[in-house]
Design a protein around this motif. Sequence first.
Motif, PDB file in Angstrom:
ATOM      1  N   LEU A 121       6.507   9.455  -6.875  1.00 18.96           N
ATOM      2  CA  LEU A 121       6.474  10.506  -5.792  1.00 18.96           C
ATOM      3  C   LEU A 121       7.165   9.860  -4.828  1.00 18.96           C
ATOM      4  O   LEU A 121       7.815  10.670  -4.041  1.00 18.96           O
ATOM      5  CB  LEU A 121       4.871  10.688  -5.427  1.00 18.96           C
ATOM      6  CG  LEU A 121       4.061  11.748  -6.134  1.00 18.96           C
ATOM      7  CD1 LEU A 121       3.814  11.180  -7.560  1.00 18.96           C
ATOM      8  CD2 LEU A 121       2.827  11.995  -5.229  1.00 18.96           C
ATOM      9  N   LEU A 122       6.850   8.527  -4.388  1.00 18.85           N
ATOM     10  CA  LEU A 122       7.705   8.056  -3.320  1.00 18.85           C
ATOM     11  C   LEU A 122       8.995   7.818  -3.650  1.00 18.85           C
ATOM     12  O   LEU A 122       9.899   8.089  -2.617  1.00 18.85           O
ATOM     13  CB  LEU A 122       7.056   6.295  -3.275  1.00 18.85           C
ATOM     14  CG  LEU A 122       5.704   6.344  -2.664  1.00 18.85           C
ATOM     15  CD1 LEU A 122       5.207   4.747  -3.031  1.00 18.85           C
ATOM     16  CD2 LEU A 122       5.577   6.701  -1.271  1.00 18.85           C
ATOM     17  N   ALA A 123       9.476   7.702  -4.830  1.00 23.19           N
ATOM     18  CA  ALA A 123      10.794   7.607  -5.271  1.00 23.19           C
ATOM     19  C   ALA A 123      11.501   9.005  -4.961  1.00 23.19           C
ATOM     20  O   ALA A 123      12.802   8.994  -4.143  1.00 23.19           O
ATOM     21  CB  ALA A 123      11.193   7.058  -6.694  1.00 23.19           C
ATOM     22  N   GLN A 124      10.788   9.999  -5.332  1.00 24.86           N
ATOM     23  CA  GLN A 124      11.466  11.361  -5.026  1.00 24.86           C
ATOM     24  C   GLN A 124      11.562  11.539  -3.720  1.00 24.86           C
ATOM     25  O   GLN A 124      12.755  12.077  -3.167  1.00 24.86           O
ATOM     26  CB  GLN A 124      10.382  12.340  -5.484  1.00 24.86           C
ATOM     27  CG  GLN A 124      10.809  13.735  -5.512  1.00 24.86           C
ATOM     28  CD  GLN A 124       9.910  14.890  -5.529  1.00 24.86           C
ATOM     29  OE1 GLN A 124       9.024  14.630  -6.472  1.00 24.86           O
ATOM     30  NE2 GLN A 124      10.214  16.171  -5.204  1.00 24.86           N
ATOM     31  N   CYS A 125      10.629  11.230  -2.736  1.00 21.10           N
ATOM     32  CA  CYS A 125      10.856  11.516  -1.357  1.00 21.10           C
ATOM     33  C   CYS A 125      11.745  10.568  -0.890  1.00 21.10           C
ATOM     34  O   CYS A 125      12.782  11.157   0.057  1.00 21.10           O
ATOM     35  CB  CYS A 125       9.421  11.014  -0.697  1.00 21.10           C
ATOM     36  SG  CYS A 125       9.255  11.312   1.033  1.00 21.10           S
ATOM     37  N   VAL A 126      12.125   9.501  -1.061  1.00 21.12           N
ATOM     38  CA  VAL A 126      13.017   8.556  -0.822  1.00 21.12           C
ATOM     39  C   VAL A 126      14.350   9.083  -0.997  1.00 21.12           C
ATOM     40  O   VAL A 126      15.346   9.157  -0.232  1.00 21.12           O
ATOM     41  CB  VAL A 126      12.902   6.956  -1.221  1.00 21.12           C
ATOM     42  CG1 VAL A 126      14.203   6.078  -0.937  1.00 21.12           C
ATOM     43  CG2 VAL A 126      11.489   6.296  -0.306  1.00 21.12           C
ATOM     44  N   ILE A 127      14.577   9.518  -2.073  1.00 18.52           N
ATOM     45  CA  ILE A 127      15.843  10.187  -2.617  1.00 18.52           C
ATOM     46  C   ILE A 127      16.224  11.259  -1.682  1.00 18.52           C
ATOM     47  O   ILE A 127      17.307  11.699  -1.095  1.00 18.52           O
ATOM     48  CB  ILE A 127      15.896  10.446  -3.981  1.00 18.52           C
ATOM     49  CG1 ILE A 127      15.874   8.861  -4.846  1.00 18.52           C
ATOM     50  CG2 ILE A 127      17.272  11.068  -4.477  1.00 18.52           C
ATOM     51  CD1 ILE A 127      15.612   9.205  -6.348  1.00 18.52           C
ATOM     52  N   ASN A 156       0.798  -1.171   0.034  1.00 19.00           N
ATOM     53  CA  ASN A 156       0.108  -0.085   0.089  1.00 19.00           C
ATOM     54  C   ASN A 156       0.552   1.266  -0.005  1.00 19.00           C
ATOM     55  O   ASN A 156       1.712   1.365   0.940  1.00 19.00           O
ATOM     56  CB  ASN A 156      -0.811   0.032   1.291  1.00 19.00           C
ATOM     57  CG  ASN A 156      -1.880   1.084   1.353  1.00 19.00           C
ATOM     58  OD1 ASN A 156      -1.627   2.251   0.640  1.00 19.00           O
ATOM     59  ND2 ASN A 156      -2.941   0.653   1.957  1.00 19.00           N
ATOM     60  N   PRO A 157       0.628   2.149  -0.746  1.00 14.75           N
ATOM     61  CA  PRO A 157       1.620   3.508  -1.157  1.00 14.75           C
ATOM     62  C   PRO A 157       1.431   4.165   0.205  1.00 14.75           C
ATOM     63  O   PRO A 157       2.488   4.947   0.750  1.00 14.75           O
ATOM     64  CB  PRO A 157       1.212   3.836  -2.371  1.00 14.75           C
ATOM     65  CG  PRO A 157      -0.037   3.659  -2.664  1.00 14.75           C
ATOM     66  CD  PRO A 157      -0.247   2.127  -2.285  1.00 14.75           C
TER      67      PRO A 157
END
Length: 387
Positions: A296-302, A251-252
């Motif tokens: 969006l999740l990848a941007q935040c994680v980086i 779940n995102p």
Amino acid sequence: MKNLAYNKRPKSFQDFVGQSHLFGGNAPLMRLILSGKMPHSFFFGPPGSGKTSAAILIARAIDSPFYFLNATSFKSEELRAILKNYQNTLQKPLIFIDEVHRLNKTQQEMLLPIMENYQALILGASTENPYSALTQAIRSRSMVFEFYPLEKKDLEEILKPYALSTEIRDFLIQTSGGDARAMLNLLDCALSTDLPLNVELLETFRKTNLSGTSELDTHYNLISAMIKSIRGSDENAAIYYLARLIAGGENPEFIARRLVILASEDIGNANPNALNLANSTLQSVAKIGYPEARILLAQCVIYLSSSPKSNSAYCAIDKALQYVEQNPNEPIPQNIVQFNKNYLYPHDFGGFVEQKYLHKDLKFVEWLPKGFEKTLKEWLDKIKGRE
């Protein structure tokens, strides 16, 4: 037509597989069930770990009619109609609410008098810890119990009735990620084709999970690995574990919630914008969903991986809470109590003025010389003459 996973639901706690910490003979929860004093409770844990089956068995054990509701389609009229049937009876129904973390505040408030007056036994379930999503009023009237992913021996026990080769059995277990429902659904699909049962046939139904989770790489281990990689500023490892979670259908919103917590716990004032970005990510993925939510999740994680790290806020509040627990009633200086005329309004003095805010000289915040936190500390030192 009911599928194999449904038909294999245990008929009693003697048949229930896994979760011995909850339903073993001497487990505290099991003792409560046997005593007939089951409290309002919320279960959380991964899919296929037995949450719904446990609720059904509890209803049987305490001789209560069982009603299944889902928070995503929860209607107050439906609940009222159920309760009306038991208004003038001694029997109380068991109301089971799945995806309970999705109940809004109004829906939770509707449950309060039902729980308070014990008009029904309320049980809820979620793949996420519902504690943070529930109001204080709900939490004070209930207990929360965690379900763990099923272990290899548990899944082997569930497959015992089936004459399967070792190769097929191992494939079913290794690609299930501790999810008994997923394992049985896969077997059910393969058996329903009238084709020879072999690993190749199973693979056609589980291609997306061939690199999936073994018992050592569960849902919880993957999210833990991602969080620890971000905390350790390894952006490539963090993105890898994020990809594993996304490929596994996580779940995102669950991922984003963990990122919000990390942004405050592990980055904090070293980069205050981290919390803003993580919170924006949470709000956005809830509206967008996959496949775009992955970006969006990848941007935040980086971003979080690349941010300076500080846990000073996390440490400060824990120190303060520990102190308050031991010293619950420290007096408030009179000059800062409400409506006191001796209070000095800092804005009348250019933004800062010396005055007493604590009777004791207590220190909870340990400033770290990292990122923006260093700037905040320098500003405080300057206005307080501590340069």
